[in-house]
Design an enzyme around this catalytic site. Structure first.
Site, PDB file in Angstrom:
ATOM      1  N   GLN A  87     -66.710   3.936  14.931  1.00  0.00           N
ATOM      2  CA  GLN A  87     -66.978   5.508  14.580  1.00  0.00           C
ATOM      3  C   GLN A  87     -66.699   6.176  15.953  1.00  0.00           C
ATOM      4  O   GLN A  87     -66.869   7.424  15.958  1.00  0.00           O
ATOM      5  CB  GLN A  87     -68.694   5.497  14.527  1.00  0.00           C
ATOM      6  N   HIS A 104     -63.897   8.298  12.306  1.00  0.00           N
ATOM      7  CA  HIS A 104     -64.400   9.550  12.832  1.00  0.00           C
ATOM      8  C   HIS A 104     -63.106  10.390  13.609  1.00  0.00           C
ATOM      9  O   HIS A 104     -63.384  11.404  14.385  1.00  0.00           O
ATOM     10  CB  HIS A 104     -65.579   9.628  13.439  1.00  0.00           C
ATOM     11  N   CYS A 112     -54.176  21.105  13.850  1.00  0.00           N
ATOM     12  CA  CYS A 112     -53.975  22.674  13.501  1.00  0.00           C
ATOM     13  C   CYS A 112     -54.750  23.072  12.308  1.00  0.00           C
ATOM     14  O   CYS A 112     -54.554  22.582  11.193  1.00  0.00           O
ATOM     15  CB  CYS A 112     -52.639  23.102  13.239  1.00  0.00           C
ATOM     16  N   THR A 171     -74.761   0.571  17.154  1.00  0.00           N
ATOM     17  CA  THR A 171     -74.634   1.750  16.333  1.00  0.00           C
ATOM     18  C   THR A 171     -76.191   1.792  15.785  1.00  0.00           C
ATOM     19  O   THR A 171     -76.598   0.768  15.373  1.00  0.00           O
ATOM     20  CB  THR A 171     -73.585   1.633  15.189  1.00  0.00           C
ATOM     21  N   SER A 172     -76.563   3.095  15.628  1.00  0.00           N
ATOM     22  CA  SER A 172     -78.038   3.239  15.487  1.00  0.00           C
ATOM     23  C   SER A 172     -77.942   3.264  13.758  1.00  0.00           C
ATOM     24  O   SER A 172     -79.103   3.328  13.264  1.00  0.00           O
ATOM     25  CB  SER A 172     -78.539   4.737  15.677  1.00  0.00           C
ATOM     26  N   ASN A 196     -77.231  -5.136  19.266  1.00  0.00           N
ATOM     27  CA  ASN A 196     -77.551  -4.080  19.751  1.00  0.00           C
ATOM     28  C   ASN A 196     -78.718  -4.156  20.538  1.00  0.00           C
ATOM     29  O   ASN A 196     -79.148  -5.207  20.868  1.00  0.00           O
ATOM     30  CB  ASN A 196     -78.225  -3.071  18.463  1.00  0.00           C
TER      31      ASN A 196
END
Ligand code: BV8
Length: 221
Positions: A87, A104, A112, A171-172, A196
């Site tokens: 991500q 992402h 552009c 990652t949350s 985590n």
């Protein structure tokens, strides 16, 4: 073994890059609605560009950490077929030798908004930077904002449905569709593991708690 790895901002935290939702994180200092949506860019491109220029400068100073390097070693292990999804928009996985699927987008990319041309973003890109192809001042960061469609979803779906093991690192689990990958992998019969700083949910079969620079090498070794 088919292993699917999903990384988030936590894997880059020990490289000095801020996370989003930890105390003092990016979303504590900036509102998503002001800097990470197409509407924000349409309303105030200068503000959006300043946010991403700040992050490009920070990312340019950061290097991969032991967690990024451990994942690259795992990918080189011929016993496993590893699909690395990130991500993150930084280039720290690449710097460690990985080739991740950037669902992402990337800070290094420019797009552009008028003609769709893509190029490498100049570090100082801002709202006055002309598109090299159409010369209009409609440059934007080549990232996926909230409300935009993430990338590589077909490849990701195929990897999840064939996974033997799904590992979420740093990652949350709050942003979709990435946050739903653990369920997709479990439904396909994969074991699920979370690495985590602290457990985020009970949705994983197993978890290793601690900083990624310790837990990821421990897990890989
Ligand atoms: C989509 C951009 C449809 C680049 C990001 C209303 C309108 C529109 C959409 C929605 C809506 N309501 C809900 C949605 C969906 C929305 C969403 O999920 N919203 C959330 C807030 C509810 N999602 C979208 O809009 C997505 N698009 O849905 O399109 C669609 C979908 C599928 C198919 C067709 C169409 C687009 C989402 C992408 C948004 N862009 N980034 C940038 O600026 O970076 S998301 C942003 O959050 C970053 O990419 C980040 O990676 C991501 C997730 O955050 P994390 O990486 O998890 O980071 P976080 O800080 O949250 O957590 C860090 C974790 O690390 C913590 O758990 C912490 O404990 C841990 N940690 C910290 N230090 C360490 C550590 N772990 C280990 N070691 C350490 N040292």
């Amino acid at each position: 073994m088919n292993i699917v790895i999903l990384t988030g901002a936590g894997i880059s935290a020990e490289s000095g890059l801020g996370t989003f939702r930890d105390a003092g994180g990016l979303w504590a200092r900036f509102r998503i609605e002001d800097v990470a949506t197409p509407e924000a860019y349409a309303r105030d491109p200068a503000r959006v560009h300043a946010f991403y220029a700040m992050r490009r400068h920070e990312a340019a100073k950061a290097g991969p950490n032991a967690a990024h390097h451990a994942i690259a070693r795992l990918e080189a292990d011929p016993r496993h077929r590893v699909t690395l999804i990130t991500q993150n928009v930084d280039a720290l996985h690449e710097a460690a030798g990985s080739r991740p699927l950037h669902m992402h987008g990337t800070l290094a990319g420019a797009l552009c908004a008028a003609c769709g041309h893509r190029w490498t973003a100049p570090l100082a890109m801002d709202e006055t930077t002309p598109c090299p192809a159409c010369d209009r001042t409609t440059s934007r960061p080549d990232v996926v904002w909230f409300g935009e469609v993430p990338r590589h979803l077909d490849e990701i779906d195929a990897a999840l449905s064939a996974a033997d093991l799904f590992v979420a690192i740093g990652t949350s689990g709050e942003v979709y569709p990435a946050a739903g990958f653990v369920e997709l992998a479990a439904a396909a019969g994969a074991e699920t593991l979370e690495l985590n700083l602290e457990p985020t949910s009970s949705r994983f079969d197993r978890r290793l708690t601690g900083p990624a620079t310790r837990t990821v090498p421990d897990w890989v070794e």
